[in-house]
Design a protein around this motif. Structure first.
Motif, PDB file in Angstrom:
ATOM      1  N   LYS A 115      53.058  38.541 -77.955  1.00 27.78           N
ATOM      2  CA  LYS A 115      52.850  38.609 -79.407  1.00 27.78           C
ATOM      3  C   LYS A 115      53.845  37.737 -80.158  1.00 27.78           C
ATOM      4  N   LYS A 116      55.074  37.650 -79.622  1.00 28.84           N
ATOM      5  CA  LYS A 116      56.085  36.803 -80.257  1.00 28.84           C
ATOM      6  C   LYS A 116      56.015  35.413 -79.621  1.00 28.84           C
ATOM      7  N   ARG A 117      55.628  34.439 -80.437  1.00 26.84           N
ATOM      8  CA  ARG A 117      55.420  33.089 -79.904  1.00 26.84           C
ATOM      9  C   ARG A 117      56.193  32.079 -80.752  1.00 26.84           C
ATOM     10  N   ALA A 118      56.773  31.121 -80.087  1.00 25.81           N
ATOM     11  CA  ALA A 118      57.491  30.061 -80.793  1.00 25.81           C
ATOM     12  C   ALA A 118      57.286  28.741 -80.069  1.00 25.81           C
ATOM     13  N   ILE A 119      57.161  27.687 -80.839  1.00 29.45           N
ATOM     14  CA  ILE A 119      57.174  26.334 -80.282  1.00 29.45           C
ATOM     15  C   ILE A 119      58.579  25.795 -80.448  1.00 29.45           C
ATOM     16  N   ILE A 120      59.127  25.224 -79.387  1.00 31.39           N
ATOM     17  CA  ILE A 120      60.457  24.634 -79.457  1.00 31.39           C
ATOM     18  C   ILE A 120      60.328  23.135 -79.220  1.00 31.39           C
ATOM     19  N   CYS A 121      60.899  22.360 -80.110  1.00 27.08           N
ATOM     20  CA  CYS A 121      60.815  20.910 -80.002  1.00 27.08           C
ATOM     21  C   CYS A 121      61.756  20.418 -78.908  1.00 27.08           C
ATOM     22  N   SER A 122      61.302  19.485 -78.123  1.00 28.75           N
ATOM     23  CA  SER A 122      62.101  18.985 -77.007  1.00 28.75           C
ATOM     24  C   SER A 122      63.345  18.270 -77.521  1.00 28.75           C
ATOM     25  N   GLY A 123      64.325  18.149 -76.650  1.00 27.93           N
ATOM     26  CA  GLY A 123      65.567  17.485 -77.030  1.00 27.93           C
ATOM     27  C   GLY A 123      66.559  17.506 -75.891  1.00 27.93           C
ATOM     28  N   ASP A 124      67.832  17.425 -76.227  1.00 28.68           N
ATOM     29  CA  ASP A 124      68.874  17.373 -75.212  1.00 28.68           C
ATOM     30  C   ASP A 124      69.198  18.761 -74.658  1.00 28.68           C
ATOM     31  N   LEU A 125      70.311  18.840 -73.950  1.00 27.77           N
ATOM     32  CA  LEU A 125      70.670  20.050 -73.208  1.00 27.77           C
ATOM     33  C   LEU A 125      70.689  21.310 -74.066  1.00 27.77           C
ATOM     34  N   PHE A 126      71.084  21.164 -75.314  1.00 29.53           N
ATOM     35  CA  PHE A 126      71.192  22.308 -76.201  1.00 29.53           C
ATOM     36  C   PHE A 126      69.868  23.052 -76.326  1.00 29.53           C
TER      37      PHE A 126
ATOM     38  N   LEU B 109      78.750  25.179 -84.646  1.00 25.39           N
ATOM     39  CA  LEU B 109      78.299  25.150 -83.264  1.00 25.39           C
ATOM     40  C   LEU B 109      78.852  26.368 -82.522  1.00 25.39           C
ATOM     41  N   ALA B 110      78.561  26.462 -81.246  1.00 20.04           N
ATOM     42  CA  ALA B 110      78.972  27.629 -80.461  1.00 20.04           C
ATOM     43  C   ALA B 110      78.883  27.260 -78.980  1.00 20.04           C
ATOM     44  N   SER B 111      79.090  28.237 -78.123  1.00 19.72           N
ATOM     45  CA  SER B 111      79.022  28.005 -76.681  1.00 19.72           C
ATOM     46  C   SER B 111      78.049  28.971 -76.033  1.00 19.72           C
ATOM     47  N   ASN B 112      77.414  28.516 -74.972  1.00 17.96           N
ATOM     48  CA  ASN B 112      76.564  29.377 -74.158  1.00 17.96           C
ATOM     49  C   ASN B 112      77.449  30.001 -73.084  1.00 17.96           C
ATOM     50  N   ILE B 113      77.880  31.237 -73.318  1.00 16.82           N
ATOM     51  CA  ILE B 113      78.861  31.850 -72.413  1.00 16.82           C
ATOM     52  C   ILE B 113      78.254  32.268 -71.080  1.00 16.82           C
ATOM     53  N   GLU B 114      76.922  32.202 -70.966  1.00 21.66           N
ATOM     54  CA  GLU B 114      76.318  32.427 -69.653  1.00 21.66           C
ATOM     55  C   GLU B 114      76.483  31.190 -68.770  1.00 21.66           C
TER      56      GLU B 114
ATOM     57  N   GLU C 202      73.926  32.659 -78.503  1.00 20.15           N
ATOM     58  CA  GLU C 202      73.038  33.806 -78.699  1.00 20.15           C
ATOM     59  C   GLU C 202      73.228  34.419 -80.085  1.00 20.15           C
ATOM     60  N   LYS C 203      74.464  34.564 -80.531  1.00 20.58           N
ATOM     61  CA  LYS C 203      74.720  35.110 -81.867  1.00 20.58           C
ATOM     62  C   LYS C 203      74.178  34.179 -82.950  1.00 20.58           C
ATOM     63  N   ARG C 204      74.331  32.879 -82.743  1.00 22.55           N
ATOM     64  CA  ARG C 204      73.832  31.918 -83.735  1.00 22.55           C
ATOM     65  C   ARG C 204      72.299  31.987 -83.823  1.00 22.55           C
ATOM     66  N   VAL C 205      71.625  32.035 -82.684  1.00 22.06           N
ATOM     67  CA  VAL C 205      70.164  32.097 -82.683  1.00 22.06           C
ATOM     68  C   VAL C 205      69.687  33.390 -83.337  1.00 22.06           C
ATOM     69  N   LYS C 206      70.335  34.485 -82.997  1.00 24.96           N
ATOM     70  CA  LYS C 206      69.969  35.775 -83.589  1.00 24.96           C
ATOM     71  C   LYS C 206      70.121  35.724 -85.113  1.00 24.96           C
ATOM     72  N   TYR C 207      71.171  35.065 -85.571  1.00 24.76           N
ATOM     73  CA  TYR C 207      71.406  34.966 -87.021  1.00 24.76           C
ATOM     74  C   TYR C 207      70.304  34.133 -87.689  1.00 24.76           C
TER      75      TYR C 207
ATOM     76  N   ASP D 299      67.617  23.562 -74.061  1.00 26.86           N
ATOM     77  CA  ASP D 299      67.424  24.458 -72.914  1.00 26.86           C
ATOM     78  C   ASP D 299      68.160  25.784 -73.122  1.00 26.86           C
ATOM     79  N   ASP D 300      69.368  25.697 -73.676  1.00 30.25           N
ATOM     80  CA  ASP D 300      70.155  26.917 -73.927  1.00 30.25           C
ATOM     81  C   ASP D 300      69.451  27.811 -74.942  1.00 30.25           C
ATOM     82  N   VAL D 301      68.988  27.208 -76.029  1.00 32.40           N
ATOM     83  CA  VAL D 301      68.311  27.986 -77.071  1.00 32.40           C
ATOM     84  C   VAL D 301      67.006  28.565 -76.533  1.00 32.40           C
ATOM     85  N   GLY D 302      66.285  27.791 -75.746  1.00 36.62           N
ATOM     86  CA  GLY D 302      65.026  28.274 -75.171  1.00 36.62           C
ATOM     87  C   GLY D 302      65.230  29.488 -74.291  1.00 36.62           C
ATOM     88  N   LYS D 303      66.256  29.449 -73.457  1.00 32.37           N
ATOM     89  CA  LYS D 303      66.526  30.584 -72.566  1.00 32.37           C
ATOM     90  C   LYS D 303      66.848  31.834 -73.375  1.00 32.37           C
TER      91      LYS D 303
END
Length: 583
Positions: free
Chosen positions: A198-209, A317-322, A569-574, A211-215
């Motif tokens: 039910k929750k759907r999003a299109i993500i525009c391709s780009g650099d490494l960042f 900006l921020a970091s992907n701590i995973e 993750e906090k930035r995306v949630k915001y 992939d982090d946001v997509g995950k």
């Protein structure tokens, strides 16, 4: 985004296909790729799927596929060229439990190696092929005659948004994945595995960042589809949006025209700007009530508002701590990655050369093609840069350009599609600053990881360590270095770079260039250390090399600050909460 292409009512002519194939910087294809073969395959496909034939002929950017002199292919992912050939052992390992008589779904066409094997060894099976990339589909159809398989119905071809209508039928087929494209098409493979939620999003391709946001978005329960907005025709993009019907479109960095397209499709846009853009931001010619812009740089907020965007705010900006965390190193790894003083990043030399060429080519055009224009432009440019070199802590390029090139600057800003001249020359000056600072640190025993451009600093005592992988190798460098240096681009010394957040997430001590934003986000001297000038950088680097215990204490507090407050993750949630609260 490539523009529209006329609908093909009949089999496309060779001339029209070639027109759709050509793109700027597109290299000449090896001889095994034939337009005649492509025409024959399209003729067989026409009575089966006329719409697909038309879409295959739409303009598409194929510059991410490179061919070496001997014809071997390379796939450019992010900024790295990777081998793009599937050996027999590789695709045999992907066959799994596929049976000779059952239907097979090939996820990712690649350059056709797996498809050819399947057609030869699974003659009774129906084979359905899908790929996200129209250019790869076109290359495969140029390489071999599949007309008899298409005509008989044994082979069915699909691409891009066709995937959404195939998910139910895929469940009854043996799924075989291209060994390389499986990871590139991660979002789409999750759709094959789990279906569309039910929750759907299109993500525009780009650099490494991206992939982090997509995950992270997948972790929030979103079904994702990746859209190549800079490579596909507008019609193909609109088709994907209409068929997937996303709740929102997510973009890392803004592309001119994106807000207008989202408005025309009635979908929200969430854009996080994380990098400087070489092209100028154009005024938005559509309502922006449903466009939400977040920028890593406070100075850019005003520019977006002036361009007509209503919902704009600063988001650091921020970091992907995973992905970024302290690394445990073996003794051998400590020898390889251990360093008293280190820097990881681009020398920017090649980009500076490219931007200089672009600037001078624009200047030559402005001068009417005069044979002396490049020499004159380069002389004036050197005068500007020589003034800037006198103080690399203060950005003077815009004022100097306006002084030396006033009429030319006005010409460029009125030229549709022209680059931002301040950005072009700013990158040149930024490269010179970075090289100068790194060379100056050579006397303290600096190790540098990055591109070959850094070799120019070896004469000053810098030790070039080679390139650093973007996965866990960087963690080892950051963790094993006593002092990690950060150097901002000259024209944006006011930001906190991704490098700062990543070093701190890895438990590394970072000596960063001072900015008000850095002072707002962290407690300087307790969570991070900062310098204002080159002299202060040299002085503080020397101090902390002699006071290891203080550096380690600051690093530990800095790591906790990032983990608690500055994760992607906090930035995306915001960003999601802001968009949802404004609906």
């Amino acid at each position: 985004m490539p523009g529209r292409w006329p609908v093909c009512k009949n089999i496309p002519s060779k001339k029209s296909i070639e027109k759709g194939t050509r793109r700027p910087m597109q290299q000449k294809l090896p001889e095994r790729f034939s337009m005649t073969t492509l025409e024959k395959n399209l003729a067989a496909l026409m009575p089966v799927n006329e719409d697909l034939v038309r879409r295959i002929c739409l303009p598409v950017d194929g510059t991410h596929i490179h061919f070496l002199q001997g014809g071997e292919a390379r796939y450019q992912r992010h900024r790295t060229l990777l081998p793009f050939v599937v050996g027999k052992e590789d695709f045999l390992s992907t066959l799994g439990d596929a049976n000779i008589g059952e239907n097979i779904f090939l996820f990712g066409i690649g350059l056709g190696e797996q498809l050819d094997y399947l057609l030869e060894h699974f003659k009774e099976a129906g084979i359905t092929v899908w790929d996200r990339d129209p250019w790869l589909v076109r290359l495969v159809l140029m390489q071999r005659d599949y007309s008899q398989y298409i005509g008989s119905g044994q082979l069915q071809l699909h691409m891009c948004a066709d995937l959404f209508g195939m998910l139910d039928t895929v469940k009854s087929a043996s799924v075989i994945c291209h060994p390389f494209l499986r990871s590139v098409y991660e979002n789409e493979y999750k759709l094959v595995e789990d279906g569309v939620g039910k929750k759907r999003a299109i993500i525009c391709s780009g650099d490494l960042f991206v992939d982090d946001v997509g995950k992270i978005l997948r972790g929030f329960g979103y079904s994702l589809y990746t859209l190549e907005i800079k490579k596909l025709a507008l019609e193909e993009i609109e088709t994907a949006i209409q068929r997937f019907d996303p709740n929102m479109i997510i973009a890392i960095n803004y592309t001119n025209g994106l807000a207008e397209m989202c408005h025309s499709q009635g979908v929200d846009l969430i854009c996080w700007e994380v990098d400087p853009a070489a092209d100028r931001l154009k005024p938005c010619n559509a309502p922006t009530d449903r466009a939400f812009i977040f920028t890593y740089r406070k100075a850019n907020v005003r520019a977006f508002i002036q361009a007509g965007f209503k919902n704009v705010e600063y988001l650091p900006l921020a970091s992907n701590i995973e992905k970024r965390f302290p690394a445990e190193l073996s003794l051998k790894e400590k020898e390889s990655y251990g360093s008293s003083l280190s820097f990881v990043g681009s020398s920017m030399i090649e980009q500076a050369k490219s931007f200089r060429d672009i600037f001078l080519s624009h200047y030559k055009a402005y001068c009417g093609g005069s044979p002396n224009a490049v020499e004159e432009g380069n002389r004036l440019l050197e005068e500007i840069l020589s003034v800037q070199r006198q103080d690399l802590s203060t950005y003077r390029i815009p004022d100097l350009l306006s002084q030396y090139f006033s009429d030319f600057i006005s010409y460029l800003f009125n030229l549709p599609g022209a680059h931002n001249p301040f950005m072009l020359v700013g990158e040149i000056a930024a490269a010179e600053k970075r090289i100068n600072y790194i060379a100056s640190l050579g006397r303290l025993g600096l190790n540098v990881w990055g591109d070959q451009g850094w070799r120019i600093t070896e004469q000053y005592g810098v030790k070039y360590m080679g390139s650093a992988g973007h996965t866990y190798e960087i963690n080892k460098i950051y963790s094993a270095s006593l002092v990690n240096v950060d150097i901002n681009r000259l024209y944006q010394a006011d930001i906190v770079t991704m490098r700062v957040f990543d070093i701190m997430a890895c438990g590394g001590f970072v000596l960063a260039e001072y900015s008000r934003d850095l002072d707002e986000l962290f407690e300087i001297g307790k969570e991070v250390e900062a310098y204002h000038t080159l002299d202060e950088l040299l002085s503080k680097a020397s101090y902390y090399l002699d006071h290891r215990g203080e550096a380690l204490e600051i690093a530990e507090r800095g790591r906790e600050a990032v983990r608690n407050n500055h994760t992607i993750e906090k930035r995306v949630k915001y960003m999601l909460s802001v968009a949802m609260n404004n609906q």
